[in-house]
Design an enzyme around this catalytic site. Sequence first.
Site, PDB file in Angstrom:
ATOM      1  N   LEU A 566      -0.483  -6.734 -11.939  1.00  0.00           N
ATOM      2  CA  LEU A 566      -0.456  -5.648 -12.351  1.00  0.00           C
ATOM      3  C   LEU A 566       0.481  -5.116 -13.102  1.00  0.00           C
ATOM      4  O   LEU A 566       0.506  -4.327 -14.159  1.00  0.00           O
ATOM      5  CB  LEU A 566      -1.242  -4.379 -11.761  1.00  0.00           C
ATOM      6  CG  LEU A 566      -2.817  -4.677 -11.070  1.00  0.00           C
ATOM      7  CD1 LEU A 566      -3.005  -3.625  -9.858  1.00  0.00           C
ATOM      8  CD2 LEU A 566      -3.589  -4.391 -12.255  1.00  0.00           C
ATOM      9  N   GLY A 569       7.767  -3.210 -10.701  1.00  0.00           N
ATOM     10  CA  GLY A 569       8.497  -2.012 -10.708  1.00  0.00           C
ATOM     11  C   GLY A 569       9.834  -2.247  -9.613  1.00  0.00           C
ATOM     12  O   GLY A 569      10.012  -3.335  -9.168  1.00  0.00           O
ATOM     13  N   THR A 573       6.428  -6.175  -6.649  1.00  0.00           N
ATOM     14  CA  THR A 573       5.340  -6.580  -7.629  1.00  0.00           C
ATOM     15  C   THR A 573       4.087  -6.100  -7.247  1.00  0.00           C
ATOM     16  O   THR A 573       4.018  -5.992  -6.002  1.00  0.00           O
ATOM     17  CB  THR A 573       5.519  -7.950  -8.153  1.00  0.00           C
ATOM     18  OG1 THR A 573       6.681  -8.515  -8.067  1.00  0.00           O
ATOM     19  CG2 THR A 573       4.580  -8.411  -8.947  1.00  0.00           C
ATOM     20  N   ASP A 689      11.427  10.326  -8.343  1.00  0.00           N
ATOM     21  CA  ASP A 689      11.251   9.031  -9.399  1.00  0.00           C
ATOM     22  C   ASP A 689      10.047   9.653 -10.308  1.00  0.00           C
ATOM     23  O   ASP A 689       9.189   8.515 -10.632  1.00  0.00           O
ATOM     24  CB  ASP A 689      11.268   7.839  -8.607  1.00  0.00           C
ATOM     25  CG  ASP A 689      11.344   6.689  -9.497  1.00  0.00           C
ATOM     26  OD1 ASP A 689      11.977   6.978 -10.847  1.00  0.00           O
ATOM     27  OD2 ASP A 689      11.091   5.465  -9.241  1.00  0.00           O
TER      28      ASP A 689
END
Length: 920
Positions: A566, A569, A573, A689
């Site tokens: 999908l 990051g 994964t 974040d």
Amino acid sequence: MAKSHLFILLCFLLNSVSSQTTVDEPTMQALKSHLNLTKDVDWSNPNPCKWPTVECSNNRVTRIQLNNKAIRGTLPSNLQTLTELTVLEFFMNQISGPIPDLSGLTRLQTLNLHDNLFDSVPKNLFSGMVSLQEAYLEYNPFSPWEIPESLKEATSLQKLSLTGCNLTGKIPDFFSSQTLPSLTSLQLSQNLLQGELPPSFGASSLQKLYLNGQKLNGSVSLLQNMTSLIELDLQGNAFSGPIPDLSGLEALSLFNVRENQLTGLVPPSLTGLKSLKTVNLTNNCFQGPTPEFGKSVAVDVIAKTNRFCLETPGAPCDPRVDTLLSVAESLGYPVKLATSWKGNDPCDGWLGITCSGSNVTVVNLGRQGLTGTISPSFAKIASLETINLSNNNLTGTIPNELTTLPKLKTLDVSNNDIYGGVPKFGDGVAVVTSGNANINKDGPLSPDGGGGGGSKKSSSVKIIAPVVGGVVVAALCLVGLGVCLYKKRRARPAKVQSPNSHVVVHPHHSGDGDAIKLSVAASSVGGSSNSQTPNSEIHVVESGNLVISIQVLRSVTNNFSEENILGKGGFGTVYRGELHDGTKIAVKRMEPSAVSDKGLEEFKSEITVLTKMRHRHLVALLGYCLDGNEKLLVYEYMPQGTLSQHLFHWKEEERKPLDWTRRLAIALDVARGVEYLHTLAHQSFIHRDLKPSNILLGDDMRAKVSDFGLVRLAPEGKYSIETRVAGTFGYLAPEYAVTGRVTTKVDIFSLGVILMELITGRKALDVTQPEDSVHLVTWFRRVAASKDKDKDAFKNAIDPNINLDEETLASVQIVWDLAGHCCAREPINRPDMGHIVNVLSSLTVQWKPSEADPDDLYGIDYDVPLPQAVKKWQASEGLSQTMDDSGSSSSAYGSRDNTQTSIPIRPSGFAASFTSVDGR
Ligand SMILES: *[C@@H]1O[C@H](CO)[C@@H](O)[C@H](O)[C@H]1NC(C)=O
Ligand SMILES: *[C@@H]1O[C@H](CO)[C@@H](O)[C@H](O)[C@H]1NC(C)=O
Ligand SMILES: *[C@@H]1O[C@H](CO)[C@@H](O)[C@H](O)[C@H]1NC(C)=O
Ligand SMILES: *[C@@H]1O[C@H](CO)[C@@H](O)[C@H](O)[C@H]1NC(C)=O
Ligand SMILES: *[C@@H]1O[C@H](CO)[C@@H](O)[C@H](O)[C@H]1NC(C)=O
Ligand SMILES: *[C@@H]1O[C@H](CO)[C@@H](O)[C@H](O)[C@H]1NC(C)=O
Ligand SMILES: *[C@@H]1O[C@H](CO)[C@@H](O)[C@H](O)[C@H]1NC(C)=O
């Protein structure tokens, strides 16, 4: 002398008290004089704000809570003037007379008048009560009334109880989540309501629905769509027809349909629901096998009061019974057949059935007022000689299968509404089709307009008359949701059919407490599980935590195949996983370097905390897996991907740009999610974040924040400096970037940047811009500084895809100011999240009345306050029910925007860019 001074002083004090008294005083005095207050309620102070059980804010009355005090009297008619009221409670007293007109109390959140002696309700009750969240009026001797249309206006409503209120008429049809998006609990028991369930229930987000004890009737088929339901009580009505497929109601705990006229089989989709605690089926006309529920389910199903074939739970019926029941299914399981077709022997006097020995030879159901279609299952009764279905209201076509009956002599379907061609029967079969206006023609339901032939028709029959089959229950789904499973221990193995696997769930006692194991046959799942020996046991759920085995995650992600990715990051994964019932999950496979070498215990305890953080606007962490070096997190799947896709990549993905209302709603969702993190009681969480690629959207376009808490798992220091900082530079608060100092204000700054992005449609860092405009915050501040001089500069800064009418412009202006405020250079000058929520929610609420496009309804937020949200989550242990794959391989869970990672930025220069620009 001294005395007179004292007197003057006293006068002065009294004066100052009375001069401060509230403008609500006359109304409050009227209230006091209408009520026959008992002596433990002391309302003698001249200032009502000083009265016990009354609260004021800014000298306006905001709360009146006078409960359970044996108070008599009535309510005055002018309570409506208390426009700042948020809570009005008089429950459990003996107050009589009418409930006065309260319309227009736009701030009222709680109206609680239950258990009194009120005798009437104003016509426009609920009118304009846009903040109303809870209303309890149960047990008042009202004269008969109907549920008012004006209820629609209470768009924030979460809970409504009108039990025992003498309600008459029908249940109105405005309970969809479009109209009442927050309504989770609706209690209308013990009234005089009649008619059928309104279709909008099927599109509602109701969790509790109590309709017991009245005159409701018709089908319950729309329950299939009420996937949020936790408690359902339909006892003591006149509902008929079968129970639909309930496999989607994964949180259903109470299912009470006692004392109705329900027919048909009790479906495996009900007996297989793992969340069930209580089931009441007594006194209906259920047919087929007596259902067998899990041991932990309290079942009230007195077999004798239904029409089961055998009384032993789970015992299968005679094949002839099964076949005739599938014939009945095509007829909608009419009550007339259900009352007669009981026991395990159709030759024992069943209505319309004639036998020769134990062979069924005649089915004679002429003139029974039947509706529905002719079942192809007739073909399974090889001994059949005569089928008479004449003079009913049957539709559909004559199934081809009937031509295979070897002994058939007569088929009479005359005087119905059968259409289409007549299949070719053998010689000597009399087929009577007269009195069917559309025979040999296309019927009204025919999908194609041309002249249809017999064989073509037979395929449409298959659609119309569904084949009875094992309904698949999501066995593996339960794995992901292990929590539910271990609460439902079974002493005996319960078999669950799945299309390509055979799964046996049974309790297992191991040394370390209770656990549940799944046996998965080798052929069942793709990928690596092929290496499993047949029936090897996969350890799935350990008691007390949310461990999911690597084998299961491998198999549901197709062995972590590329196709299932999908996104990627900084933490790893993310793969799409698909459980056996089609439910999707997201599996984040952590990069080994993203997770510190902290002890396993510490990792587990962090994760356990994260799984408890359930909030409507946080992506739920459902479980995890630790296996050697592998660390995996399992999340709910968010079908619409990330905010950055919708904000920055909508063109490539062929989506529409977000309109302003939706942007506002998303901002508010995010603010609410983060506010929850910031205000957790024991431990405030800082996200650190926040960015659009961490904001995920559901099919309803409501937003949830993801990846919260992960930073805490990262190795000390490493995360912020090396691993991730570059990827998120544009969102970093200057003090964090420079010193690593973390407070909640770091998230406020990031949210400010996101607001700027929502306004301008520009990324936090955009290298395609001229050099002095690359950094959004810097550019934004410059525009803000010139805004007063240059009106156009402000307008030009707004995303051209936002439709700018006057009202929108005003709204953008407010968010613009808020964004600037959030990105103030000094943390202390930034607002807190509660303030942001307030500002944004005032905009979304204010927005509502002018709304034309129903799609824009998403723009209003009707979210629940924090403590209730926590309770709700705890109650539901909710699981996302979202399904559809957006089809985009680049969506969500990681960031496609990691293009930013590669932007070379010198940290010193970066910091300078902040310090060189003053806050507005
Ligand atoms: C008010 O309460 C007092 C004491 O219980 C009672 O004597 C009186 O009749 C009540 N008045 C009304 C109007 O109910
Ligand atoms: C409902 O209204 C009828 C007619 O006014 C009345 O007789 C009856 O007592 C009411 N029922 C309840 C439970 O209040
Ligand atoms: C439901 O009840 C109403 C009267 O209360 C009646 O008119 C209607 O036909 C009934 N519907 C069904 C499906 O039984
Ligand atoms: C359930 O929802 C689907 C999709 O919204 C709709 O097509 C269907 O008619 C609904 N079924 C029932 C029984 O309401
Ligand atoms: C429903 O079934 C449960 C379990 O048997 C039982 O305890 C409960 O009393 C039943 N409720 C009603 C209203 O009959
Ligand atoms: C019942 O049907 C079977 C198969 O069609 C046949 O062999 C048997 O003789 C029949 N029995 C009676 C009593 O007709
Ligand atoms: C069934 O058909 C009869 C005769 O055509 C008609 O009078 C009746 O209204 C129909 N009933 C239904 C429920 O369609």
